[in-house]
Design an enzyme around this catalytic site. Sequence first.
Site, PDB file in Angstrom:
ATOM      1  N   SER A  15     -13.670 -39.202   4.086  1.00 38.31           N
ATOM      2  CA  SER A  15     -14.948 -39.785   3.648  1.00 38.31           C
ATOM      3  C   SER A  15     -15.772 -40.242   4.847  1.00 38.31           C
ATOM      4  O   SER A  15     -15.248 -40.400   5.959  1.00 38.31           O
ATOM      5  CB  SER A  15     -14.647 -40.988   2.740  1.00 38.31           C
ATOM      6  OG  SER A  15     -15.820 -41.660   2.358  1.00 38.31           O
ATOM      7  N   ASP A  57      -1.056 -43.365   5.057  1.00 42.45           N
ATOM      8  CA  ASP A  57      -1.540 -44.748   5.062  1.00 42.45           C
ATOM      9  C   ASP A  57      -1.306 -45.252   6.477  1.00 42.45           C
ATOM     10  O   ASP A  57      -0.159 -45.353   6.931  1.00 42.45           O
ATOM     11  CB  ASP A  57      -0.743 -45.568   4.038  1.00 42.45           C
ATOM     12  CG  ASP A  57      -1.199 -47.019   4.004  1.00 42.45           C
ATOM     13  OD1 ASP A  57      -1.836 -47.485   4.966  1.00 42.45           O
ATOM     14  OD2 ASP A  57      -0.902 -47.699   2.998  1.00 42.45           O
ATOM     15  N   TYR A 160     -13.043 -59.317   9.028  1.00 45.21           N
ATOM     16  CA  TYR A 160     -13.580 -57.997   9.416  1.00 45.21           C
ATOM     17  C   TYR A 160     -14.175 -58.075  10.819  1.00 45.21           C
ATOM     18  O   TYR A 160     -13.906 -57.217  11.669  1.00 45.21           O
ATOM     19  CB  TYR A 160     -14.638 -57.543   8.391  1.00 45.21           C
ATOM     20  CG  TYR A 160     -15.173 -56.153   8.644  1.00 45.21           C
ATOM     21  CD1 TYR A 160     -14.467 -55.024   8.224  1.00 45.21           C
ATOM     22  CD2 TYR A 160     -16.389 -55.957   9.293  1.00 45.21           C
ATOM     23  CE1 TYR A 160     -14.962 -53.739   8.452  1.00 45.21           C
ATOM     24  CE2 TYR A 160     -16.885 -54.684   9.533  1.00 45.21           C
ATOM     25  CZ  TYR A 160     -16.175 -53.582   9.112  1.00 45.21           C
ATOM     26  OH  TYR A 160     -16.662 -52.316   9.353  1.00 45.21           O
TER      27      TYR A 160
HETATM   28  N1  LIG Z   1     -20.471 -47.388   7.321  1.00 45.30           N
HETATM   29  C1  LIG Z   1     -20.825 -48.353   8.153  1.00 45.30           C
HETATM   30  O1  LIG Z   1     -21.948 -48.870   8.107  1.00 45.30           O
HETATM   31  C2  LIG Z   1     -19.845 -48.838   9.185  1.00 45.30           C
HETATM   32  C3  LIG Z   1     -20.312 -49.716  10.159  1.00 45.30           C
HETATM   33  C4  LIG Z   1     -19.446 -50.177  11.135  1.00 45.30           C
HETATM   34  C5  LIG Z   1     -18.126 -49.771  11.122  1.00 45.30           C
HETATM   35  N2  LIG Z   1     -17.672 -48.938  10.161  1.00 45.30           N
HETATM   36  C6  LIG Z   1     -16.268 -48.550  10.216  1.00 45.30           C
HETATM   37  O2  LIG Z   1     -16.191 -47.153  10.225  1.00 45.30           O
HETATM   38  C7  LIG Z   1     -14.935 -46.744   9.668  1.00 45.30           C
HETATM   39  C8  LIG Z   1     -15.218 -45.654   8.634  1.00 45.30           C
HETATM   40  O3  LIG Z   1     -15.937 -46.252   7.572  1.00 45.30           O
HETATM   41  P1  LIG Z   1     -16.839 -45.411   6.563  1.00 45.30           P
HETATM   42  O4  LIG Z   1     -18.129 -46.109   6.481  1.00 45.30           O
HETATM   43  O5  LIG Z   1     -16.761 -43.979   6.897  1.00 45.30           O
HETATM   44  O6  LIG Z   1     -16.065 -45.747   5.194  1.00 45.30           O
HETATM   45  P2  LIG Z   1     -15.550 -44.823   4.000  1.00 45.30           P
HETATM   46  O7  LIG Z   1     -15.121 -45.772   2.946  1.00 45.30           O
HETATM   47  O8  LIG Z   1     -16.542 -43.776   3.683  1.00 45.30           O
HETATM   48  O9  LIG Z   1     -14.268 -44.094   4.643  1.00 45.30           O
HETATM   49  C9  LIG Z   1     -13.096 -44.785   4.950  1.00 45.30           C
HETATM   50  C10 LIG Z   1     -11.917 -43.861   4.716  1.00 45.30           C
HETATM   51  O10 LIG Z   1     -10.729 -44.549   5.135  1.00 45.30           O
HETATM   52  C11 LIG Z   1      -9.721 -44.264   4.162  1.00 45.30           C
HETATM   53  N3  LIG Z   1      -8.706 -45.314   4.200  1.00 45.30           N
HETATM   54  C12 LIG Z   1      -8.807 -46.584   3.739  1.00 45.30           C
HETATM   55  N4  LIG Z   1      -7.660 -47.235   3.943  1.00 45.30           N
HETATM   56  C13 LIG Z   1      -6.810 -46.362   4.557  1.00 45.30           C
HETATM   57  C14 LIG Z   1      -5.488 -46.452   5.021  1.00 45.30           C
HETATM   58  N5  LIG Z   1      -4.768 -47.569   4.879  1.00 45.30           N
HETATM   59  N6  LIG Z   1      -4.928 -45.356   5.608  1.00 45.30           N
HETATM   60  C15 LIG Z   1      -5.645 -44.212   5.735  1.00 45.30           C
HETATM   61  N7  LIG Z   1      -6.896 -44.064   5.317  1.00 45.30           N
HETATM   62  C16 LIG Z   1      -7.473 -45.134   4.720  1.00 45.30           C
HETATM   63  C17 LIG Z   1     -10.463 -44.196   2.838  1.00 45.30           C
HETATM   64  O11 LIG Z   1      -9.713 -43.517   1.836  1.00 45.30           O
HETATM   65  C18 LIG Z   1     -11.726 -43.465   3.236  1.00 45.30           C
HETATM   66  O12 LIG Z   1     -11.556 -42.055   3.139  1.00 45.30           O
HETATM   67  C19 LIG Z   1     -14.288 -48.011   9.115  1.00 45.30           C
HETATM   68  O13 LIG Z   1     -13.346 -48.493  10.037  1.00 45.30           O
HETATM   69  C20 LIG Z   1     -15.453 -48.976   9.004  1.00 45.30           C
HETATM   70  O14 LIG Z   1     -15.025 -50.318   9.102  1.00 45.30           O
HETATM   71  C21 LIG Z   1     -18.508 -48.451   9.186  1.00 45.30           C
END
Ligand SMILES: NC(=O)c1ccc[n+]([C@@H]2O[C@H](COP(=O)([O-])OP(=O)(O)OC[C@H]3O[C@@H](n4cnc5c(N)ncnc54)[C@H](O)[C@@H]3O)[C@@H](O)[C@H]2O)c1
Length: 252
Positions: A15, A57, A160
């Site tokens: 994702s 995981d 976080y």
């Molecule tokens: N989207 C934003 O605005 C944003 C901003 C700053 C940081 N981030 C960071 O970017 C990273 C990706 O986030 P995103 O926005 O793509 O979120 P998202 O929810 O689209 O994707 C996260 C993915 O991680 C997987 N996941 C969750 N727990 C897991 C685990 N224990 N083991 C393996 N996979 C697991 C989920 O199934 C999902 O596919 C995260 O670390 C998030 O904190 C996102």
Amino acid sequence: MKIHGMAAVITGGGSGLGAATARHLASAGAKVAVLDVNMDMARAVAEETGGIALECDVTSDEQAETAIRQAREVHGPARISVCCAGISESRRMVDRNGPAPLAHHRRLVEVHLVGTYNICRLAAADMAAVDPLPDTGERGVLINTASIAGFDGPAGAITYDAVKAAIAAMSLPMARELSRYAIRVMAIAPGIFETPMAIELRQDYIDKMTQAIPFPKRFGQPVEYARMVETIVTTPMLNGETIRIDGGLRMT
Ligand SMILES: NC(=O)c1ccc[n+]([C@@H]2O[C@H](COP(=O)([O-])OP(=O)(O)OC[C@H]3O[C@@H](n4cnc5c(N)ncnc54)[C@H](O)[C@@H]3O)[C@@H](O)[C@H]2O)c1
């Protein structure tokens, strides 16, 4: 390092930022392994990219060891590791119902901090065992995902913010420790990106955040994160640092 022909492991690859990275690296000729807890999404990305989907995981040492081994058996040892697995689930430390359950804090620490370290230790061990590349002399690169929340410390998300600061803080000591293997370590600190995680936030919060961005006043697009991954992989002088990618946003 060139991307073409390299094996890459991407956690959270089913994702958002991880999926965009899998697509982008695959389009540049990488062999991608999509690691996720959500196998439906991981399989869809793997199918699209000609890669493989592996259940993992990131909080589990056994699952991570198995997934990294399976990725190695199919594609060879990965020279590119990108950690995008994550959850948001932010909450206040104290609200009208009293203190937050400690389990909430522990869960975020496990998924983000322990999970990132878990994958880095395994990916780095694989990289350390391969020959340096003839053109750049490097063996591999680890790229982790922090957040600008780790620097700006918005309220209501203490854990976080803290785990993201910790991921950023790992870049330099990890790069120093792994320098003897010619492995680089970088983190990316996104601002607000259009992924399922961010879309779940309240609309008024999203509007406030995007309006506070100096330029451009919009969500970051996941492909912009993926291009930053490409830049890091292909630029050997980038090491031991965290790069903000946020349009100049400072969270309040
Ligand atoms: N989207 C934003 O605005 C944003 C901003 C700053 C940081 N981030 C960071 O970017 C990273 C990706 O986030 P995103 O926005 O793509 O979120 P998202 O929810 O689209 O994707 C996260 C993915 O991680 C997987 N996941 C969750 N727990 C897991 C685990 N224990 N083991 C393996 N996979 C697991 C989920 O199934 C999902 O596919 C995260 O670390 C998030 O904190 C996102």
